[in-house]
Scaffold this active site. Structure first.
Site, PDB file in Angstrom:
ATOM      1  N   LYS A  15       1.647  14.310 -34.453  1.00 43.60           N
ATOM      2  CA  LYS A  15       0.570  13.397 -34.066  1.00 43.60           C
ATOM      3  C   LYS A  15       1.136  12.188 -33.304  1.00 43.60           C
ATOM      4  CE  LYS A  15      -2.368  14.811 -37.942  1.00 43.60           C
ATOM      5  NZ  LYS A  15      -3.256  14.356 -39.050  1.00 43.60           N
ATOM      6  N   TYR A  55     -11.138  19.616 -34.785  1.00 41.60           N
ATOM      7  CA  TYR A  55     -11.519  19.039 -36.077  1.00 41.60           C
ATOM      8  C   TYR A  55     -13.002  19.222 -36.381  1.00 41.60           C
ATOM      9  CZ  TYR A  55      -6.967  16.724 -36.834  1.00 41.60           C
ATOM     10  OH  TYR A  55      -5.638  16.443 -37.072  1.00 41.60           O
ATOM     11  N   ASN A 122      -0.585  10.433 -40.676  1.00 42.66           N
ATOM     12  CA  ASN A 122       0.310  11.221 -41.530  1.00 42.66           C
ATOM     13  C   ASN A 122       1.199  12.191 -40.746  1.00 42.66           C
ATOM     14  OD1 ASN A 122      -1.619  13.048 -40.796  1.00 42.66           O
ATOM     15  ND2 ASN A 122      -2.515  13.258 -42.841  1.00 42.66           N
ATOM     16  N   HIS A 125      -0.019  17.798 -38.204  1.00 45.16           N
ATOM     17  CA  HIS A 125      -1.094  18.724 -38.551  1.00 45.16           C
ATOM     18  C   HIS A 125      -0.484  20.107 -38.723  1.00 45.16           C
ATOM     19  CE1 HIS A 125      -4.769  21.116 -38.339  1.00 45.16           C
ATOM     20  NE2 HIS A 125      -4.087  21.919 -37.538  1.00 45.16           N
ATOM     21  N   GLU A 136      -6.885  27.646 -33.632  1.00 43.35           N
ATOM     22  CA  GLU A 136      -6.202  26.454 -33.134  1.00 43.35           C
ATOM     23  C   GLU A 136      -5.138  26.814 -32.092  1.00 43.35           C
ATOM     24  OE1 GLU A 136      -4.870  24.606 -36.762  1.00 43.35           O
ATOM     25  OE2 GLU A 136      -6.913  24.056 -37.353  1.00 43.35           O
TER      26      GLU A 136
HETATM   27  P1  DAT Z   1      -4.813  17.913 -43.515  1.00 46.53           P
HETATM   28  O1  DAT Z   1      -4.358  17.251 -42.252  1.00 46.53           O
HETATM   29  O2  DAT Z   1      -3.871  17.659 -44.653  1.00 46.53           O
HETATM   30  O3  DAT Z   1      -5.170  19.380 -43.338  1.00 46.53           O
HETATM   31  P2  DAT Z   1      -7.677  17.397 -43.517  1.00 46.53           P
HETATM   32  O4  DAT Z   1      -7.820  18.630 -42.671  1.00 46.53           O
HETATM   33  O5  DAT Z   1      -8.513  17.309 -44.738  1.00 46.53           O
HETATM   34  O6  DAT Z   1      -6.158  17.174 -43.951  1.00 46.53           O
HETATM   35  O7  DAT Z   1      -8.019  16.118 -42.643  1.00 46.53           O
HETATM   36  C1  DAT Z   1      -7.624  16.038 -41.285  1.00 46.53           C
HETATM   37  C2  DAT Z   1      -7.052  14.653 -41.034  1.00 46.53           C
HETATM   38  O8  DAT Z   1      -8.073  13.666 -41.206  1.00 46.53           O
HETATM   39  C3  DAT Z   1      -5.953  14.244 -42.007  1.00 46.53           C
HETATM   40  O9  DAT Z   1      -4.675  14.708 -41.607  1.00 46.53           O
HETATM   41  C4  DAT Z   1      -6.055  12.756 -41.993  1.00 46.53           C
HETATM   42  C5  DAT Z   1      -7.532  12.504 -41.845  1.00 46.53           C
HETATM   43  N1  DAT Z   1      -8.209  12.353 -43.151  1.00 46.53           N
HETATM   44  C6  DAT Z   1      -8.578  13.338 -44.009  1.00 46.53           C
HETATM   45  N2  DAT Z   1      -9.174  12.860 -45.096  1.00 46.53           N
HETATM   46  C7  DAT Z   1      -9.184  11.512 -44.939  1.00 46.53           C
HETATM   47  C8  DAT Z   1      -9.674  10.422 -45.723  1.00 46.53           C
HETATM   48  N3  DAT Z   1     -10.302  10.609 -46.889  1.00 46.53           N
HETATM   49  N4  DAT Z   1      -9.517   9.162 -45.248  1.00 46.53           N
HETATM   50  C9  DAT Z   1      -8.901   8.945 -44.074  1.00 46.53           C
HETATM   51  N5  DAT Z   1      -8.416   9.926 -43.266  1.00 46.53           N
HETATM   52  C10 DAT Z   1      -8.555  11.179 -43.692  1.00 46.53           C
HETATM   53 MG    MG Z   2      -6.680  20.231 -42.149  1.00 50.72          MG
END
Ligand code: DAT
Ligand code: MG
Length: 143
Positions: A15, A55, A122, A125, A136
């Site tokens: 990212k 997303y 974080n 991805h 994807e």
């Molecule tokens: P991951 O990236 O671990 O698969 P995800 O698909 O649930 O997680 O979410 C996509 C991204 O969105 C994640 O990397 C960071 C952001 N995100 C997810 N949940 C969040 C939250 N509760 N608050 C803030 N950012 C969040």
């Molecule tokens: Mg995810």
């Protein structure tokens, strides 16, 4: 002798925070050190249209807009990694979504922390299922 299992592919993104902090090499190093193969890789900018498709499952959630803003704020590195169970294996290498609680030893746990923003910055991805990986990879690499 048993036949090797057919290999799996996943989409990994470094990212904008990872690129800006100069962690591309560190992250690819961890992928390779684990034994996965980098099958393709490119630096690119992701626009809103691409990120909205990528997303799509999160559209309407409170962090969706900040997520798209963040992901389009600078260059990213898109990687196709390959290996047996690489989808699960990379998710394990990446660690929990929230970097504050991601386990030490993981990419997020070792290298990221809460920045006080509305979205978790974080670093990486990784696709979460074979269906997501196929979708994807097609989105980012057109194959
Ligand atoms: P991951 O990236 O671990 O698969 P995800 O698909 O649930 O997680 O979410 C996509 C991204 O969105 C994640 O990397 C960071 C952001 N995100 C997810 N949940 C969040 C939250 N509760 N608050 C803030 N950012 C969040
Ligand atoms: Mg995810």
């Amino acid at each position: 002798m048993s036949q090797p299992q057919s290999s799996e592919r996943t989409l990994i993104l470094v990212k904008p925070d990872g690129v800006a902090r100069g962690l591309v090499g560190e992250i690819i190093g961890r992928i390779e050190a684990k034994g996965y193969r980098v099958a393709d890789l490119k630096m690119m900018s992701a626009d809103r249209a691409l990120l909205t498709r990528h997303y799509g499952e999160h559209e309407g959630k409170p962090f969706f807009e900040p997520l798209v803003e963040f992901m389009s704020s600078g260059p990213i590195v898109a990687i196709i990694a390959e290996g047996n169970r690489v989808i699960e294996g990379f998710r394990s290498l990446a660690g929990a979504t929230d970097p504050t609680v991601a386990a030490p030893g993981t990419i997020r746990g070792d290298l990221a922390r809460d920045q006080g923003t509305k979205v978790q910055q974080n670093l990486v991805h990784g696709s979460d299922s074979p269906e997501s990986a196929a979708r994807e990879i097609a989105l980012f690499f057109g194959s």
